[in-house]
Design a protein around this motif. Sequence first.
Motif, PDB file in Angstrom:
ATOM      1  N   LEU A   1       0.833  -1.197   0.000  1.00 39.69           N
ATOM      2  CA  LEU A   1       0.000   0.000   0.000  1.00 39.69           C
ATOM      3  C   LEU A   1       0.875   1.258   0.000  1.00 39.69           C
ATOM      4  CD1 LEU A   1      -2.626  -1.147   2.666  1.00 39.69           C
ATOM      5  CD2 LEU A   1      -2.786  -1.292   0.171  1.00 39.69           C
ATOM      6  N   PRO A   2       0.326   2.403  -0.408  1.00 32.10           N
ATOM      7  CA  PRO A   2       1.093   3.655  -0.370  1.00 32.10           C
ATOM      8  C   PRO A   2       1.591   3.951   1.034  1.00 32.10           C
ATOM      9  CG  PRO A   2      -0.916   3.950  -1.621  1.00 32.10           C
ATOM     10  CD  PRO A   2      -1.020   2.598  -0.974  1.00 32.10           C
ATOM     11  N   ALA A   3       2.781   4.510   1.130  1.00 32.65           N
ATOM     12  CA  ALA A   3       3.336   4.876   2.434  1.00 32.65           C
ATOM     13  C   ALA A   3       2.400   5.856   3.134  1.00 32.65           C
ATOM     14  CB  ALA A   3       4.710   5.495   2.256  1.00 32.65           C
ATOM     15  N   SER A   4       2.174   5.610   4.414  1.00 28.75           N
ATOM     16  CA  SER A   4       1.232   6.438   5.170  1.00 28.75           C
ATOM     17  C   SER A   4       1.872   7.748   5.596  1.00 28.75           C
ATOM     18  CB  SER A   4       0.755   5.674   6.407  1.00 28.75           C
ATOM     19  OG  SER A   4      -0.032   6.508   7.240  1.00 28.75           O
ATOM     20  N   SER A   5       1.111   8.836   5.489  1.00 24.31           N
ATOM     21  CA  SER A   5       1.572  10.140   5.969  1.00 24.31           C
ATOM     22  C   SER A   5       0.609  10.669   7.032  1.00 24.31           C
ATOM     23  CB  SER A   5       1.679  11.127   4.795  1.00 24.31           C
ATOM     24  OG  SER A   5       0.436  11.237   4.126  1.00 24.31           O
ATOM     25  N   ASN A   6       0.007   9.771   7.780  1.00 25.71           N
ATOM     26  CA  ASN A   6      -0.947  10.135   8.829  1.00 25.71           C
ATOM     27  C   ASN A   6      -0.212  10.235  10.160  1.00 25.71           C
ATOM     28  OD1 ASN A   6      -3.247  10.657  10.299  1.00 25.71           O
ATOM     29  ND2 ASN A   6      -3.893   8.510  10.381  1.00 25.71           N
ATOM     30  N   PHE A   7       0.315  11.423  10.442  1.00 25.80           N
ATOM     31  CA  PHE A   7       1.069  11.646  11.676  1.00 25.80           C
ATOM     32  C   PHE A   7       0.299  12.657  12.524  1.00 25.80           C
ATOM     33  CE2 PHE A   7       4.365  10.673   8.459  1.00 25.80           C
ATOM     34  CZ  PHE A   7       4.870   9.508   9.015  1.00 25.80           C
ATOM     35  N   SER A   8      -0.426  12.176  13.503  1.00 29.46           N
ATOM     36  CA  SER A   8      -1.253  13.075  14.321  1.00 29.46           C
ATOM     37  C   SER A   8      -0.417  13.952  15.234  1.00 29.46           C
ATOM     38  CB  SER A   8      -2.248  12.257  15.156  1.00 29.46           C
ATOM     39  OG  SER A   8      -1.551  11.337  15.986  1.00 29.46           O
ATOM     40  N   ASP A   9       0.827  13.514  15.516  1.00 27.37           N
ATOM     41  CA  ASP A   9       1.683  14.264  16.434  1.00 27.37           C
ATOM     42  C   ASP A   9       2.671  15.173  15.706  1.00 27.37           C
ATOM     43  OD1 ASP A   9       3.042  12.133  15.338  1.00 27.37           O
ATOM     44  OD2 ASP A   9       4.322  11.844  17.091  1.00 27.37           O
ATOM     45  N   ARG A  10       2.488  15.361  14.418  1.00 31.25           N
ATOM     46  CA  ARG A  10       3.422  16.162  13.631  1.00 31.25           C
ATOM     47  C   ARG A  10       2.776  17.466  13.174  1.00 31.25           C
ATOM     48  NH1 ARG A  10       7.215  12.492  11.321  1.00 31.25           N
ATOM     49  NH2 ARG A  10       7.479  10.793  12.829  1.00 31.25           N
ATOM     50  N   VAL A  11       3.629  18.394  12.796  1.00 29.08           N
ATOM     51  CA  VAL A  11       3.183  19.659  12.212  1.00 29.08           C
ATOM     52  C   VAL A  11       3.512  19.626  10.725  1.00 29.08           C
ATOM     53  CG1 VAL A  11       3.452  22.168  12.217  1.00 29.08           C
ATOM     54  CG2 VAL A  11       3.574  20.884  14.373  1.00 29.08           C
ATOM     55  N   ILE A  12       2.505  19.793   9.884  1.00 34.69           N
ATOM     56  CA  ILE A  12       2.737  19.799   8.442  1.00 34.69           C
ATOM     57  C   ILE A  12       3.342  21.143   8.037  1.00 34.69           C
ATOM     58  CG2 ILE A  12       1.676  19.643   6.169  1.00 34.69           C
ATOM     59  CD1 ILE A  12      -0.492  17.899   7.385  1.00 34.69           C
ATOM     60  N   MET A  13       4.499  21.084   7.388  1.00 34.57           N
ATOM     61  CA  MET A  13       5.172  22.303   6.928  1.00 34.57           C
ATOM     62  C   MET A  13       5.342  22.234   5.414  1.00 34.57           C
ATOM     63  SD  MET A  13       8.070  23.185   9.792  1.00 34.57           S
ATOM     64  CE  MET A  13       7.595  23.617  11.484  1.00 34.57           C
ATOM     65  N   PRO A  14       4.479  22.929   4.655  1.00 37.52           N
ATOM     66  CA  PRO A  14       4.620  22.944   3.190  1.00 37.52           C
ATOM     67  C   PRO A  14       5.940  23.590   2.779  1.00 37.52           C
ATOM     68  CG  PRO A  14       2.465  23.755   3.877  1.00 37.52           C
ATOM     69  CD  PRO A  14       3.303  23.692   5.113  1.00 37.52           C
ATOM     70  N   PHE A  15       6.592  23.020   1.786  1.00 39.48           N
ATOM     71  CA  PHE A  15       7.909  23.515   1.390  1.00 39.48           C
ATOM     72  C   PHE A  15       7.847  24.908   0.782  1.00 39.48           C
ATOM     73  CE2 PHE A  15       6.420  21.623  -2.573  1.00 39.48           C
ATOM     74  CZ  PHE A  15       6.830  22.533  -3.529  1.00 39.48           C
ATOM     75  N   ASP A  16       6.714  25.276   0.172  1.00 36.22           N
ATOM     76  CA  ASP A  16       6.632  26.548  -0.554  1.00 36.22           C
ATOM     77  C   ASP A  16       6.025  27.672   0.277  1.00 36.22           C
ATOM     78  OD1 ASP A  16       4.158  25.376  -0.464  1.00 36.22           O
ATOM     79  OD2 ASP A  16       3.643  25.787  -2.552  1.00 36.22           O
ATOM     80  N   LYS A  17       5.927  27.480   1.579  1.00 32.99           N
ATOM     81  CA  LYS A  17       5.381  28.516   2.465  1.00 32.99           C
ATOM     82  C   LYS A  17       6.320  28.761   3.633  1.00 32.99           C
ATOM     83  CE  LYS A  17       0.565  27.327   1.403  1.00 32.99           C
ATOM     84  NZ  LYS A  17       0.449  28.442   0.435  1.00 32.99           N
ATOM     85  N   GLU A  18       6.198  29.963   4.226  1.00 31.01           N
ATOM     86  CA  GLU A  18       6.944  30.247   5.449  1.00 31.01           C
ATOM     87  C   GLU A  18       6.326  29.461   6.597  1.00 31.01           C
ATOM     88  OE1 GLU A  18       8.386  34.080   8.158  1.00 31.01           O
ATOM     89  OE2 GLU A  18       6.802  34.320   6.656  1.00 31.01           O
ATOM     90  N   ASN A  19       7.169  28.905   7.441  1.00 27.26           N
ATOM     91  CA  ASN A  19       6.695  28.100   8.566  1.00 27.26           C
ATOM     92  C   ASN A  19       7.352  28.583   9.854  1.00 27.26           C
ATOM     93  OD1 ASN A  19       5.161  25.632   7.238  1.00 27.26           O
ATOM     94  ND2 ASN A  19       7.009  25.953   6.006  1.00 27.26           N
ATOM     95  N   LYS A  20       6.553  28.626  10.903  1.00 25.69           N
ATOM     96  CA  LYS A  20       7.072  29.006  12.216  1.00 25.69           C
ATOM     97  C   LYS A  20       6.669  27.957  13.239  1.00 25.69           C
ATOM     98  CE  LYS A  20       7.085  34.010  11.387  1.00 25.69           C
ATOM     99  NZ  LYS A  20       8.552  34.134  11.429  1.00 25.69           N
ATOM    100  N   PHE A  21       7.530  27.793  14.251  1.00 20.67           N
ATOM    101  CA  PHE A  21       7.271  26.796  15.290  1.00 20.67           C
ATOM    102  C   PHE A  21       7.744  27.376  16.617  1.00 20.67           C
ATOM    103  CE2 PHE A  21       8.469  23.222  17.975  1.00 20.67           C
ATOM    104  CZ  PHE A  21       7.381  22.369  17.837  1.00 20.67           C
ATOM    105  N   GLU A  22       6.947  27.170  17.674  1.00 20.87           N
ATOM    106  CA  GLU A  22       7.302  27.718  18.981  1.00 20.87           C
ATOM    107  C   GLU A  22       6.871  26.768  20.082  1.00 20.87           C
ATOM    108  OE1 GLU A  22       6.526  31.794  21.630  1.00 20.87           O
ATOM    109  OE2 GLU A  22       6.000  31.721  19.486  1.00 20.87           O
ATOM    110  N   ARG A  23       7.800  26.522  20.997  1.00 12.87           N
ATOM    111  CA  ARG A  23       7.529  25.779  22.215  1.00 12.87           C
ATOM    112  C   ARG A  23       8.228  26.501  23.354  1.00 12.87           C
ATOM    113  NH1 ARG A  23       4.299  23.957  19.381  1.00 12.87           N
ATOM    114  NH2 ARG A  23       3.703  21.781  18.979  1.00 12.87           N
ATOM    115  N   GLU A  24       7.999  26.069  24.573  1.00  6.08           N
ATOM    116  CA  GLU A  24       8.586  26.739  25.723  1.00  6.08           C
ATOM    117  C   GLU A  24      10.113  26.801  25.588  1.00  6.08           C
ATOM    118  OE1 GLU A  24       8.834  26.412  30.610  1.00  6.08           O
ATOM    119  OE2 GLU A  24       7.613  24.992  29.460  1.00  6.08           O
ATOM    120  N   GLY A  25      10.639  28.008  25.564  1.00  4.22           N
ATOM    121  CA  GLY A  25      12.079  28.205  25.547  1.00  4.22           C
ATOM    122  C   GLY A  25      12.715  28.255  24.178  1.00  4.22           C
ATOM    123  N   ILE A  26      11.927  28.008  23.103  1.00  2.00           N
ATOM    124  CA  ILE A  26      12.544  27.960  21.775  1.00  2.00           C
ATOM    125  C   ILE A  26      11.580  28.425  20.699  1.00  2.00           C
ATOM    126  CG2 ILE A  26      11.882  25.531  21.441  1.00  2.00           C
ATOM    127  CD1 ILE A  26      14.484  25.183  19.824  1.00  2.00           C
TER     128      ILE A  26
END
Length: 574
Positions: free
Chosen positions: A356-381
Motif C-alpha cells: 500500500l502507499p506509504a502512510s503520511s498520517n502523523f497526528s503528532d506532527r506539524v505539516i510544513m509545506p515547502f513553498d510557504k513560510e513556517n514558524k514553530f514555537e515551544r517553551e524556551g525555543i
Amino acid sequence: MNYFKTVLTFYFIFLVNLLFAQNQFVTDYFRSPIDYSLVLSGNFAQLRENHYHSGIDFKTDNKTGKPLYAVADGYISRINVSPFGYGSAIYIDHPNGYTSVYAHLNSFSDEVAKYVKNEHYKLEKNELTLYPPPNQFVVKKGDFVAFSGNSGHSYGPHLHFEIRHTETENPMNTLLFGLPYIDNLKPRFFHLAVYPLSAQNRFLPETAKTIFPAKLVGNDYLLSENQVIRVGEKTGFGVRVHDLMNQSPDRLGVYNLKMFLDNNLIYEHQIDEFSFDETRSLNSHVDYELKKTTNKWTYKCFVEPNNLLPIFKTLNNRAVVELSDFEKHNLKFVATDEKGNSSTFEMQIQRDADILPASSNFSDRVIMPFDKENKFEREGIKLSFQANIFYDTIFFKFAIKPKLYNTYSPLYVVHNENVPVNGYFSIFIENHTLPAHLLQKALIVKINSAGHFSAVKTKVDDLGTFSASIREFGTYAVAIDNVPPLIKPLNISDKKNVSAQKTIEFKISDNLSGISSYNAYIDGKWVLLEYNYMKHILIYKIDSQRIKTGEHKFVVRVSDVLGNESKYECSFTN
C-alpha cells in the motif's frame, strides 16, 4: 546611417553570443595546467559533502612543488590566501569568457609572490583576497604561474583545477574542454534502492527503503538474486554507481545517468555546469540518509518538487514510477562518462496489490509545506523557516530532552537530522540558567549522537536570548566556551638560537568555538604566519630580510570566536 550601424552591431553581438552558446565547450583552446600525464583523484560533479565537486583534481605524485602553467592567454584577476577552502589559489581570466582556477597551491611565481607578501605586510593580514588590475599580471599560454601544493582544506598534495564562466562564475565540466586524458573504463553499479512513495509521491523518512545488490554478468549489471522487484503503485528508484578512470582507484562522479521504464526514458541527468548557489541541492539528488548512516552515495532517480537543479534533462512525472497494472515491467539504468564509456543495469519490477502507499498520517506532527513560510514555537525555543528551504513538504517533529551536565538549556531535538535542508533557518533559545557574567561566553551547539558538540555562530541580545542561522536538523542546546585556545611550541623555546631553522612552528587548538584569529609579532612588529588548518599548525617562515641578526622578542596571540585569547612569548637569536 546610425540606425543601420546599430542594427548591424546588435546582429553581430547576437551571432557571437549564439555561436558561443552552441559551442561552450571549446576543445582546442586550453592546454593542460601540468606537463605530465593527467591522472585524476576527483572529477567534475563528484559527490562531496553538501556540494558537487566544482573542478577536477590532478594527482601530483603525492608531492608538492610541481610547476603549473597558464592554460591560455589571460591575466591574473584574483589571488586568494586562506587556511580554509581552496587555500592559496589564483584565478586567470581569459579573453574567450572563461576563468581558470588553480587551487591548494604551495607558492606563486616570484613576481606574484612578492606582490602578495607585500600586501600581507601592508594590511597586516594573514588571510587575503586580492584583485590585481588586468594589466598587472598578464600571462601567455604555457607561462609558469605557481607550484602545486596541499594548502587549505586538502587531504593530500594535488592540484584542484577549474574552468568557470567568467561572468556567472559557474564552474564548467572541465573534462569537456579537450584536455588530454586516458579513460576506457566503464562506470560501475553497486546497488538498486527502492523507495515506496505516498499517495502524494513523497518518500517519508520513516518508510523503509530496500537495497538490492548488483552483480556484473558479462558486460551488464543485473540484480544479484535476479528476482522480480515487488513494488506498490508509486515508487521511486535510485542507484549507487561510480565512474572509474585509468590509473585512478578513486570512485568518481557520474556524468550522465538515464532511467528507462519499458524502454521509455523517464529520467536523465547530465552535469555540464552548475551554480555555487544551487550546489547544496545535491543533498536532494542523493539519498542523504543513506550517506549519513552508511557513508555510501546513492543517486536518487526521482526528484523532489523543490529540487530545482538544472541538471535534469528528462523528467517524466518527476521520474516517479506509477504502475496501473500488475504486469512485469523492465527497468533499466544507463551510466555514461565524458568519454562515452557506459554501463547498463537492468531488472524487472511488478506491482503487488498488498503493498500500500506509504502512510503520511502523523497526528503528532506539524505539516510544513515547502513553498510557504513556517514558524514553530515551544517553551524556551522558536524556529522560523522561510519558504523553499525544504525540498518537499515535511511532517515536522520536535522533542525536548533534559539538559546535560555541560549545557545551560534543555536539549531541543529539531525534526530528523537525516532530512536535508536547502537553506538557513533561524533558531532562538531563551536563557534558562546562565548567569549574566557568562552570557558573552555562551553559544548554541549542535550535539551529535555520540554527544560531540559543534559550535554554531551565535548572537545574544540584551534579554539573554540566543539566536543563530542553521541549516541542519538535529539536537541543539546552549553551552559555554570560556577556555582559551592552546598554543604548543614545536621547535622553539626561550632563548633558542634558530640560525639553523627555516621556520618556527606551533600547534594550536580550541576546545569548542574555534580559532578566530592568530597573529605574531617580532620586537613589536607584525609578521606573517601561515596556518595549516588540517594539521592545526602555525608556521612563521624566518625572514632574514625583515629581521636583523641578533636577539629578538617573539609573541604569538591566538583567539577563539568568543574572544578567549592565549599568548605565547619567548626570545630567540638568529
